[in-house]
Design a protein around this motif. Structure first.
Motif, PDB file in Angstrom:
ATOM      1  N   LEU A   1      -6.473   8.581  -1.548  1.00  0.00           N
ATOM      2  CA  LEU A   1      -4.855   9.095  -0.631  1.00  0.00           C
ATOM      3  C   LEU A   1      -4.169  10.880  -1.478  1.00  0.00           C
ATOM      4  CD1 LEU A   1      -3.839   5.350  -0.515  1.00  0.00           C
ATOM      5  CD2 LEU A   1      -4.400   7.355   1.536  1.00  0.00           C
ATOM      6  N   PRO A   2      -3.745  10.941  -1.091  1.00  0.00           N
ATOM      7  CA  PRO A   2      -3.314  11.951  -2.044  1.00  0.00           C
ATOM      8  C   PRO A   2      -2.081  11.692  -3.161  1.00  0.00           C
ATOM      9  CG  PRO A   2      -2.405  12.273   0.276  1.00  0.00           C
ATOM     10  CD  PRO A   2      -3.442  11.317   0.338  1.00  0.00           C
ATOM     11  N   MET A   3      -1.832  12.298  -3.765  1.00  0.00           N
ATOM     12  CA  MET A   3      -0.737  11.774  -5.539  1.00  0.00           C
ATOM     13  C   MET A   3      -0.080  12.666  -5.031  1.00  0.00           C
ATOM     14  SD  MET A   3      -3.407  11.447  -8.501  1.00  0.00           S
ATOM     15  CE  MET A   3      -1.888  10.798  -9.725  1.00  0.00           C
ATOM     16  N   SER A   4       1.341  11.758  -5.031  1.00  0.00           N
ATOM     17  CA  SER A   4       2.718  12.452  -4.517  1.00  0.00           C
ATOM     18  C   SER A   4       3.030  13.414  -5.996  1.00  0.00           C
ATOM     19  CB  SER A   4       3.927  11.541  -4.691  1.00  0.00           C
ATOM     20  OG  SER A   4       4.001  10.934  -5.307  1.00  0.00           O
TER      21      SER A   4
END
Lengths: 83, 153
Positions: free
Chosen positions: A80-83
């Motif tokens: 998942l992409p990190m914010s």
């Protein structure tokens, strides 16, 4: 070691449960299956076969759920992409 | 459907017996085999919980919400709580040791369980209680095998 030697069953907690507590799943499923099938079956003719089947199904279902959660946690979440 | 439900028996005495000692309610209505199996399932699970977690995993005062579930096992739960209070908490077995808490110090038994052993034991006893509630609800409306046949039958 001394702690295990001094263990008094039923009065004290089991000394090494922390290492294998997850194995308690099997007797828990077995006991629940025995009680459930004793209540639900019309006749007790195939009682043990039904109980063992339910126990195996419950244990396998929970093992599969644990495996799926582990895959999700170790493989999917890191992607998942990190914010 | 409603008529069927109204025709079903209401075995209150068997239900009370089944709550007090798991399986005995079914034995009272003539289901001896079923009663023995319920005793094996509920009693075995409860005793396994006490074996894993020790007497301390059934505590009416400290784990009141868990005791609600555990009390479904009837005499097993109340006897274990009684033994916990009179053997461990009184210091008859083991020794009482000081334990620092937020408001000072309390005395706890050296046999007090904690961690996974306590959690698993408490859970097993709670599950045993809830399974016995299912058995009690079953025997409440189960036709009596050992009773004499009605004139209507």
């Amino acid at each position: 070691m001394m702690c295990a030697l001094a263990y008094i069953p039923f009065l004290q907690p089991m000394p090494t449960v922390a290492h294998w507590w997850w194995l308690c799943l099997i007797p828990v499923c077995a006991a629940i299956s025995v009680t459930w099938k004793a209540v639900r079956l019309e006749t007790l003719e195939h009682f043990w076969r039904e109980s063992i089947t339910m126990t195996v199904h419950s244990v396998l279902a929970m093992a599969a759920l644990a495996a799926a959660l582990m895959v999700f946690l170790r493989l999917v979440i890191p992607l998942l992409p990190m914010s | 459907m409603t008529d069927d439900f109204q025709d079903r028996p209401f075995n209150i005495s068997a239900a009370i017996l089944g709550w007090l000692l798991p399986g005995v309610g079914h034995m009272k209505v003539g289901e001896m085999g079923r009663g023995r199996l319920i005793l094996l399932g509920v009693g075995g699970l409860f005793l396994l919980g006490v074996l894993v977690g020790g007497l301390d995993c059934v505590d009416r005062r400290e784990d009141a919400m868990w005791f609600v579930a555990q009390s479904g096992a009837g005499a097993f739960a109340f006897a274990t709580d009684f033994l916990n209070t009179n053997l461990l908490k009184s210091g008859s077995f083991g020794e009482l040791m000081p334990l620092a808490v937020q408001n000072g110090t309390v005395m706890v038994s050296s046999f007090k369980s904690a961690g996974p052993a306590n959690e698993v034991g408490t859970l097993m006893c709670g599950l045993a209680g809830m399974m016995n509630v299912i058995a009690v609800l079953d025997v409440l409306h189960r036709p009596c095998r050992s009773c004499k046949k009605d004139v209507t039958e």
